[in-house]
Design a protein around this motif. Structure first.
Motif, mmCIF file in Angstrom:
data_model
loop_
_atom_site.group_PDB
_atom_site.id
_atom_site.type_symbol
_atom_site.label_atom_id
_atom_site.label_comp_id
_atom_site.label_asym_id
_atom_site.label_seq_id
_atom_site.Cartn_x
_atom_site.Cartn_y
_atom_site.Cartn_z
ATOM 1 N N ARG A 136 21.663 26.337 48.028
ATOM 2 C CA ARG A 136 23.093 26.574 47.824
ATOM 3 C C ARG A 136 23.357 27.456 46.609
ATOM 4 O O ARG A 136 24.516 27.771 46.309
ATOM 5 N N LEU A 137 22.316 27.837 45.898
ATOM 6 C CA LEU A 137 22.482 28.646 44.693
ATOM 7 C C LEU A 137 23.027 30.021 45.060
ATOM 8 O O LEU A 137 22.393 30.772 45.799
ATOM 9 N N PRO A 138 24.210 30.377 44.551
ATOM 10 C CA PRO A 138 24.766 31.686 44.893
ATOM 11 C C PRO A 138 24.100 32.815 44.109
ATOM 12 O O PRO A 138 23.577 32.596 43.008
ATOM 13 N N LYS A 139 24.119 33.987 44.666
ATOM 14 C CA LYS A 139 23.561 35.149 43.993
ATOM 15 C C LYS A 139 24.304 35.379 42.686
ATOM 16 O O LYS A 139 25.526 35.251 42.610
ATOM 17 N N GLY A 140 23.543 35.680 41.645
ATOM 18 C CA GLY A 140 24.148 35.928 40.347
ATOM 19 C C GLY A 140 24.162 34.732 39.424
ATOM 20 O O GLY A 140 24.555 34.852 38.261
ATOM 21 N N VAL A 141 23.748 33.561 39.926
ATOM 22 C CA VAL A 141 23.660 32.369 39.084
ATOM 23 C C VAL A 141 22.184 32.037 38.871
ATOM 24 O O VAL A 141 21.414 31.943 39.826
ATOM 25 N N LEU A 142 21.784 31.883 37.619
ATOM 26 C CA LEU A 142 20.399 31.570 37.278
ATOM 27 C C LEU A 142 20.199 30.065 37.269
ATOM 28 O O LEU A 142 20.966 29.333 36.653
ATOM 29 N N LEU A 143 19.150 29.603 37.948
ATOM 30 C CA LEU A 143 18.775 28.192 37.940
ATOM 31 C C LEU A 143 17.346 28.064 37.436
ATOM 32 O O LEU A 143 16.399 28.490 38.095
ATOM 33 N N ASP A 144 17.193 27.500 36.229
ATOM 34 C CA ASP A 144 15.875 27.221 35.659
ATOM 35 C C ASP A 144 15.556 25.756 35.883
ATOM 36 O O ASP A 144 16.320 24.873 35.474
ATOM 37 N N VAL A 145 14.417 25.487 36.516
ATOM 38 C CA VAL A 145 14.004 24.119 36.847
ATOM 39 C C VAL A 145 12.692 23.811 36.125
ATOM 40 O O VAL A 145 11.754 24.618 36.162
ATOM 41 N N ILE A 146 12.641 22.641 35.481
ATOM 42 C CA ILE A 146 11.424 22.176 34.809
ATOM 43 C C ILE A 146 11.115 20.786 35.340
ATOM 44 O O ILE A 146 11.915 19.861 35.182
ATOM 45 N N LEU A 147 9.959 20.616 35.975
ATOM 46 C CA LEU A 147 9.556 19.326 36.529
ATOM 47 C C LEU A 147 8.269 18.863 35.849
ATOM 48 O O LEU A 147 7.213 19.471 36.023
ATOM 49 N N ASP A 148 8.372 17.813 35.054
ATOM 50 C CA ASP A 148 7.184 17.236 34.423
ATOM 51 C C ASP A 148 6.862 15.924 35.123
ATOM 52 O O ASP A 148 7.096 14.830 34.616
ATOM 53 N N THR A 149 6.357 16.058 36.342
ATOM 54 C CA THR A 149 5.934 14.931 37.162
ATOM 55 C C THR A 149 4.627 15.312 37.836
ATOM 56 O O THR A 149 4.219 16.470 37.818
ATOM 57 N N CYS A 150 3.975 14.350 38.457
ATOM 58 C CA CYS A 150 2.758 14.651 39.198
ATOM 59 C C CYS A 150 3.088 15.224 40.570
ATOM 60 O O CYS A 150 4.073 14.863 41.195
ATOM 61 N N HIS A 151 2.232 16.104 41.005
ATOM 62 C CA HIS A 151 2.321 16.668 42.356
ATOM 63 C C HIS A 151 0.957 16.426 42.999
ATOM 64 O O HIS A 151 0.163 17.336 43.167
ATOM 65 N N SER A 152 0.668 15.166 43.300
ATOM 66 C CA SER A 152 -0.686 14.804 43.708
ATOM 67 C C SER A 152 -0.937 15.134 45.161
ATOM 68 O O SER A 152 -0.129 14.846 46.022
ATOM 69 N N GLY A 153 -2.096 15.731 45.437
ATOM 70 C CA GLY A 153 -2.407 16.109 46.798
ATOM 71 C C GLY A 153 -3.496 15.284 47.433
ATOM 72 O O GLY A 153 -3.548 15.143 48.641
ATOM 73 N N SER A 154 -4.405 14.743 46.641
ATOM 74 C CA SER A 154 -5.544 14.046 47.235
ATOM 75 C C SER A 154 -6.020 12.950 46.286
ATOM 76 O O SER A 154 -5.614 12.865 45.133
ATOM 77 N N GLY A 155 -6.925 12.130 46.800
ATOM 78 C CA GLY A 155 -7.520 11.103 45.972
ATOM 79 C C GLY A 155 -6.572 10.007 45.555
ATOM 80 O O GLY A 155 -6.711 9.433 44.480
ATOM 81 N N LEU A 156 -5.610 9.660 46.401
ATOM 82 C CA LEU A 156 -4.636 8.655 46.008
ATOM 83 C C LEU A 156 -5.304 7.312 45.725
ATOM 84 O O LEU A 156 -4.883 6.584 44.835
ATOM 85 N N ARG A 157 -6.320 6.977 46.468
ATOM 86 C CA ARG A 157 -6.956 5.672 46.267
ATOM 87 C C ARG A 157 -7.605 5.575 44.884
ATOM 88 O O ARG A 157 -7.752 4.500 44.335
#
Length: 285
Positions: A136-157
């Motif tokens: 929904r971000l309109p053209k001309g508006v800057l959206l800076d996103v910072i995510l300090d979380t895990c993005h785990s893909g494998s080895g959950l066990r």
């Protein structure tokens, strides 16, 4: 310039045991808030900080929805939105059938709760929900996103939530039961992350996304001289405060150099267009 920032940090969770709580997320939110005011001209009234019990799913998504509503309202002139989130990351099985890897990446809010063998999707923020907001971000508006979380893909066990070396803790909470972990593992498949959704988006405007680690890694919550932060957020703020990084790409390079030097395995990620990578953080392109 009209600005809005939402800084989210969650150490404590309503339905998780204390052993699964974090230490540095609230500090992350406070520190980013302070930097935005001191170095980027954000007025106190333009920054919303949600921590612990205030950071429910409804509150976080509601604040971001309001910001994007403003950005799409003629005459509002909202030029710059910042969204930061420090919390646990997790995965849950995809039930809609739209994911090739059969899992959704998700971000834990304060009211995270269990639904049978898996986390309740209505109690956390799923990657698709953030993606839908970002489109929904309109053209001309800057959206800076910072995510300090895990993005785990494998080895959950193999993952647990006990402190590791140097008082470090992974910002990842596995699905609540072995059955749920089985359902969130896609055998032999690459895990799609929010970064992939941003990259593949066909919307006219895309956010600039800084993520704490790769899809197959965990992000660290760590003790720095007696005060906790996310390792990624700590080094990101160091780079931004020093003013020595002329571009977002240079910022990520500095952050990863410090992560390597301090023996953190995670590697920070940047998703942005070429102009976005070559311009300074917080700067439109």
């Amino acid at each position: 310039m009209s600005q809005f920032a939402l800084c989210v940090g969650i150490n404590r969770f309503e339905n998780l045991p204390m052993a699964s709580w974090l230490n540095g997320c609230v500090n992350d939110a406070a520190d980013v808030c302070a930097l935005l005011g001191a170095a980027y001209g954000f007025a106190d009234s333009s920054i919303t900080v949600l921590t612990d019990q205030a950071a429910t799913k409804d509150a976080v998504l509601g604040a971001m929805t309001e910001a994007l509503d403003r950005a799409n309202t003629p005459g509002e002139h909202l030029d710059h939105i910042v969204f930061t989130m420090s919390s646990h990351g997790t995965q849950l099985p995809d039930t809609s059938g739209d994911e090739a890897d059969q899992v959704d990446e998700a971000f834990a809010t304060y009211d995270l709760r269990q639904n049978g063998a898996v986390w309740d999707a209505s109690s956390l923020i799923v990657d698709d929900e953030l993606h839908d907001l970002f489109t929904r971000l309109p053209k001309g508006v800057l959206l800076d996103v910072i995510l300090d979380t895990c993005h785990s893909g494998s080895g959950l066990r193999a993952l647990d939530l006990v402190p590791t070396v140097d008082d470090r803790r992974p910002r990842f909470v596995p699905p609540p039961t072995p059955l749920g972990r089985d359902g969130a593992e896609a055998e032999g498949a690459d895990t799609r992350t929010l970064r992939d959704l941003v990259r593949s988006s066909t919307s006219a405007a895309k956010p600039v996304l800084f993520a704490a680690c790769r899809a197959d890694q965990t992000a660290a919550d760590a003790n720095f001289g007696g005060r906790y932060n996310g390792a990624f957020t700590r080094f990101l703020l160091d780079a931004l405060q020093s003013g020595s990084a002329p571009s977002r790409a240079a910022v990520i390079k500095q952050v990863n150099a410090k992560l390597r030097a301090r023996k953190f395995a995670q590697r920070a990620q940047l998703e942005a267009s070429a102009p976005g990578k070559s311009t300074a953080w917080g700067t439109a392109f």
